[in-house]
Design a protein around this motif. Structure first.
Motif, PDB file in Angstrom:
ATOM      1  N   LEU A   1       0.830  -1.204   0.000  1.00  0.00           N
ATOM      2  CA  LEU A   1       0.000   0.000   0.000  1.00  0.00           C
ATOM      3  C   LEU A   1       0.867   1.257   0.000  1.00  0.00           C
ATOM      4  N   VAL A   2       1.966   1.214   0.770  1.00  0.00           N
ATOM      5  CA  VAL A   2       2.887   2.356   0.799  1.00  0.00           C
ATOM      6  C   VAL A   2       3.487   2.584  -0.584  1.00  0.00           C
ATOM      7  N   LYS A   3       3.913   1.505  -1.231  1.00  0.00           N
ATOM      8  CA  LYS A   3       4.486   1.620  -2.576  1.00  0.00           C
ATOM      9  C   LYS A   3       3.444   2.126  -3.573  1.00  0.00           C
ATOM     10  N   CYS A   4       2.225   1.639  -3.421  1.00  0.00           N
ATOM     11  CA  CYS A   4       1.153   2.059  -4.325  1.00  0.00           C
ATOM     12  C   CYS A   4       0.881   3.550  -4.175  1.00  0.00           C
ATOM     13  N   TYR A   5       0.745   4.005  -2.926  1.00  0.00           N
ATOM     14  CA  TYR A   5       0.491   5.430  -2.681  1.00  0.00           C
ATOM     15  C   TYR A   5       1.653   6.279  -3.199  1.00  0.00           C
ATOM     16  N   HIS A   6       2.855   5.817  -2.976  1.00  0.00           N
ATOM     17  CA  HIS A   6       4.058   6.511  -3.451  1.00  0.00           C
ATOM     18  C   HIS A   6       4.036   6.633  -4.972  1.00  0.00           C
ATOM     19  N   LYS A   7       3.631   5.553  -5.626  1.00  0.00           N
ATOM     20  CA  LYS A   7       3.597   5.538  -7.087  1.00  0.00           C
ATOM     21  C   LYS A   7       2.505   6.441  -7.631  1.00  0.00           C
ATOM     22  N   LEU A   8       1.317   6.368  -7.038  1.00  0.00           N
ATOM     23  CA  LEU A   8       0.187   7.164  -7.527  1.00  0.00           C
ATOM     24  C   LEU A   8       0.407   8.662  -7.308  1.00  0.00           C
ATOM     25  N   MET A   9       1.116   9.014  -6.239  1.00  0.00           N
ATOM     26  CA  MET A   9       1.362  10.424  -5.931  1.00  0.00           C
ATOM     27  C   MET A   9       2.628  10.954  -6.605  1.00  0.00           C
ATOM     28  N   ASN A  10       3.310  10.071  -7.347  1.00  0.00           N
ATOM     29  CA  ASN A  10       4.534  10.456  -8.073  1.00  0.00           C
ATOM     30  C   ASN A  10       5.620  11.000  -7.148  1.00  0.00           C
ATOM     31  N   PHE A  11       5.726  10.396  -5.949  1.00  0.00           N
ATOM     32  CA  PHE A  11       6.802  10.760  -5.039  1.00  0.00           C
ATOM     33  C   PHE A  11       8.102  10.109  -5.500  1.00  0.00           C
ATOM     34  N   ASP A  12       9.211  10.601  -4.978  1.00  0.00           N
ATOM     35  CA  ASP A  12      10.499  10.016  -5.328  1.00  0.00           C
ATOM     36  C   ASP A  12      11.329   9.705  -4.075  1.00  0.00           C
ATOM     37  N   PHE A  13      10.607   9.404  -2.958  1.00  0.00           N
ATOM     38  CA  PHE A  13      11.303   9.111  -1.707  1.00  0.00           C
ATOM     39  C   PHE A  13      11.993   7.750  -1.760  1.00  0.00           C
ATOM     40  N   ILE A  14      11.332   6.779  -2.389  1.00  0.00           N
ATOM     41  CA  ILE A  14      11.893   5.432  -2.473  1.00  0.00           C
ATOM     42  C   ILE A  14      11.853   4.949  -3.913  1.00  0.00           C
ATOM     43  N   LYS A  15      12.729   4.012  -4.205  1.00  0.00           N
ATOM     44  CA  LYS A  15      12.793   3.460  -5.551  1.00  0.00           C
ATOM     45  C   LYS A  15      11.872   2.257  -5.641  1.00  0.00           C
ATOM     46  N   ILE A  16      11.006   2.271  -6.651  1.00  0.00           N
ATOM     47  CA  ILE A  16      10.030   1.194  -6.825  1.00  0.00           C
ATOM     48  C   ILE A  16      10.260   0.534  -8.176  1.00  0.00           C
ATOM     49  N   ASP A  17      10.180  -0.776  -8.172  1.00  0.00           N
ATOM     50  CA  ASP A  17      10.328  -1.542  -9.407  1.00  0.00           C
ATOM     51  C   ASP A  17       9.267  -1.125 -10.411  1.00  0.00           C
ATOM     52  N   GLU A  18       9.676  -0.934 -11.645  1.00  0.00           N
ATOM     53  CA  GLU A  18       8.740  -0.499 -12.685  1.00  0.00           C
ATOM     54  C   GLU A  18       7.640  -1.523 -12.915  1.00  0.00           C
ATOM     55  N   ASN A  19       7.925  -2.777 -12.623  1.00  0.00           N
ATOM     56  CA  ASN A  19       6.938  -3.842 -12.824  1.00  0.00           C
ATOM     57  C   ASN A  19       6.043  -4.053 -11.606  1.00  0.00           C
ATOM     58  N   PHE A  20       6.185  -3.171 -10.609  1.00  0.00           N
ATOM     59  CA  PHE A  20       5.387  -3.307  -9.393  1.00  0.00           C
ATOM     60  C   PHE A  20       3.906  -3.136  -9.704  1.00  0.00           C
ATOM     61  N   GLU A  21       3.111  -4.102  -9.265  1.00  0.00           N
ATOM     62  CA  GLU A  21       1.659  -4.047  -9.448  1.00  0.00           C
ATOM     63  C   GLU A  21       0.986  -4.599  -8.199  1.00  0.00           C
ATOM     64  N   VAL A  22      -0.126  -4.009  -7.855  1.00  0.00           N
ATOM     65  CA  VAL A  22      -0.923  -4.484  -6.737  1.00  0.00           C
ATOM     66  C   VAL A  22      -2.384  -4.198  -7.052  1.00  0.00           C
ATOM     67  N   GLU A  23      -3.243  -5.124  -6.635  1.00  0.00           N
ATOM     68  CA  GLU A  23      -4.670  -4.948  -6.915  1.00  0.00           C
ATOM     69  C   GLU A  23      -5.217  -3.711  -6.214  1.00  0.00           C
ATOM     70  N   ASN A  24      -6.130  -3.046  -6.867  1.00  0.00           N
ATOM     71  CA  ASN A  24      -6.778  -1.831  -6.355  1.00  0.00           C
ATOM     72  C   ASN A  24      -5.849  -0.628  -6.321  1.00  0.00           C
ATOM     73  N   CYS A  25      -4.672  -0.741  -6.947  1.00  0.00           N
ATOM     74  CA  CYS A  25      -3.759   0.403  -6.994  1.00  0.00           C
ATOM     75  C   CYS A  25      -4.170   1.294  -8.159  1.00  0.00           C
ATOM     76  N   ARG A  26      -5.221   2.070  -7.921  1.00  0.00           N
ATOM     77  CA  ARG A  26      -5.780   2.934  -8.968  1.00  0.00           C
ATOM     78  C   ARG A  26      -5.974   4.331  -8.388  1.00  0.00           C
ATOM     79  N   THR A  27      -5.972   5.312  -9.261  1.00  0.00           N
ATOM     80  CA  THR A  27      -6.132   6.698  -8.838  1.00  0.00           C
ATOM     81  C   THR A  27      -7.470   6.913  -8.144  1.00  0.00           C
ATOM     82  N   ASP A  28      -8.526   6.265  -8.638  1.00  0.00           N
ATOM     83  CA  ASP A  28      -9.851   6.453  -8.037  1.00  0.00           C
ATOM     84  C   ASP A  28      -9.980   5.758  -6.674  1.00  0.00           C
ATOM     85  N   ASN A  29      -8.973   4.969  -6.294  1.00  0.00           N
ATOM     86  CA  ASN A  29      -9.015   4.278  -5.003  1.00  0.00           C
ATOM     87  C   ASN A  29      -8.000   4.845  -4.018  1.00  0.00           C
ATOM     88  N   ILE A  30      -7.391   5.962  -4.353  1.00  0.00           N
ATOM     89  CA  ILE A  30      -6.301   6.499  -3.535  1.00  0.00           C
ATOM     90  C   ILE A  30      -6.770   6.935  -2.150  1.00  0.00           C
TER      91      ILE A  30
END
Length: 378
Positions: A251-280
């Motif tokens: 969830l932390v990685k998903c939120y980081h990705k959706l908010m376009n933060f650059d605090f941590i490095k996330i794998d480009e292939n990272f996927e998780v269910e419900n990781c959508r902008t409308d579910n943020i």
């Protein structure tokens, strides 16, 4: 002597807390488990799936109860100590009240970490595991969920209706609809019954008719006896992961990705269910529940320690105890209400993140000022 006294009051609080937590948790879990009977009665699952699903929801029940039960336990035990004149022993042995407060603050931090571990790791894992039993299971007792005079749709893409059902499981005046939209099939039968052949389930129908509509073309045929195969149908149980079942780190990685933060490095292939902008909003609220809400544990313990401000000899002591209880209960309600105010705006959420921290420092500062330079406060 100080360690012995501290150990005694802590053990009394812990024993009462654990007994109350477990007994209350079991009672609530039993009522919840009764509601889960639908897994068998309506969805046709076997008893093992029901048992595993019910047991794995117990950690969630416990995590919900910890704040209130902990506060209630401390306010009860400390109040009992005062009423039995046992707190006087502390003060007579030269123990400063601020020392007692410091001792319980350290303990509250351990409980807070335990609650974080429970809400951030154990509960999501147990919820996901419970859901996995439903995903992997099939409807083994399909005949159990058929209720007369009710349209039963526990099976995906299939609706079954029966006018009556006898004690032997025989159905009378059966209606089945398979499919939806412009392409569907409707079957009527005078009677029928479920049967199992190997791992496959069938509905044996007698004296009926099937009407099929495909691309606006209607065909029908009558039959004296036919088997309707039910093994190829899926149930209507949710198979995807809900937000509350996703691991906290994901969830932390998903939120980081959706908010376009650059605090941590996330794998480009990272996927998780419900990781959508409308579910943020749901994602950040779930993180708030798991990480921030446990910060209210020290606040609740500090509030319960306000009981040592007054002696039982005070004429308004009973009212004071009720007031402390109401303050703590209101704090619990406040912590739950703030969840609804959380949204995707991280900056706006900061004020909600610091509320429990602010309350801890405010209460502790008040204690320090009140008991400053007092070796013994009676």
């Amino acid at each position: 002597m100080k360690k012995i006294l501290f150990r005694k009051i802590l053990s009394d609080c812990l024993v009462f807390f654990l007994i109350t937590l477990f007994s209350t948790g079991v009672i609530i879990w039993v009522f919840q488990a009764v509601n889960f009977l639908d897994i068998i009665v309506e969805d046709g699952r076997n008893y093992l799936v029901y048992l595993n699903f019910s047991l794995l929801n117990f950690p969630k029940v416990i995590s919900k109860l910890v704040p209130f039960v902990l506060f209630f336990s401390f306010i009860y035990v400390i109040g009992k100590y005062e009423l039995k004149n046992e707190l006087i022993i502390f003060w007579n042995f030269g123990i400063n009240k601020i020392d007692l407060i410091n001792f319980f603050i350290k303990f509250s931090l351990l409980i807070m970490l335990f609650q974080m571990f429970l809400t951030a790791i154990i509960v999501p894992k147990s919820q996901d595991l419970a859901r996995s039993f439903l995903r992997a299971s099939s409807i083994n007792y399909l005949e159990n969920f058929i209720k007369p005079k009710i349209f039963n749709d526990a099976v995906k893409g299939l609706t079954i209706y029966s006018n009556s059902k006898d004690e032997f499981g025989n159905l009378n005046e059966i209606y089945l609809k398979k499919g939806s939209g412009d392409n569907f099939q409707i079957t009527f039968a005078k009677e029928g019954r479920f049967k199992q052949i190997g791992n496959n389930q069938f509905l044996e129908l007698n004296f009926g008719e099937t009407i099929s509509v495909i691309n606006d073309k209607i065909t029908n045929f009558k039959f004296k006896k036919t088997d309707f195969n039910l093994s190829n149908f899926e149930d209507n149980t949710t198979t995807y992961k809900k937000t509350q079942e996703v691991a906290t780190l994901d969830l932390v990685k998903c939120y980081h990705k959706l908010m376009n933060f650059d605090f941590i490095k996330i794998d480009e292939n990272f996927e998780v269910e419900n990781c959508r902008t409308d579910n943020i909003d749901n994602i950040i609220r779930e993180l708030y529940k798991r990480i921030i809400i446990p910060l209210y544990i020290p606040v609740l313990i500090l509030i319960s320690l306000m009981l040592i401000f007054r002696s039982k000899e005070n004429i308004n002591y009973s009212r004071y105890r009720i007031l402390i209880f109401l303050i703590g209960f209101s704090t619990i309600i406040l912590s739950e209400m703030t969840i609804r105010l959380i949204d995707k705006d991280f900056i706006k959420n900061i004020k909600f993140f610091i509320i429990p921290i602010f309350l801890v420092f405010t209460l502790y500062y008040n204690y320090v000022i009140r008991f400053k330079d007092k070796k013994i406060v009676k």
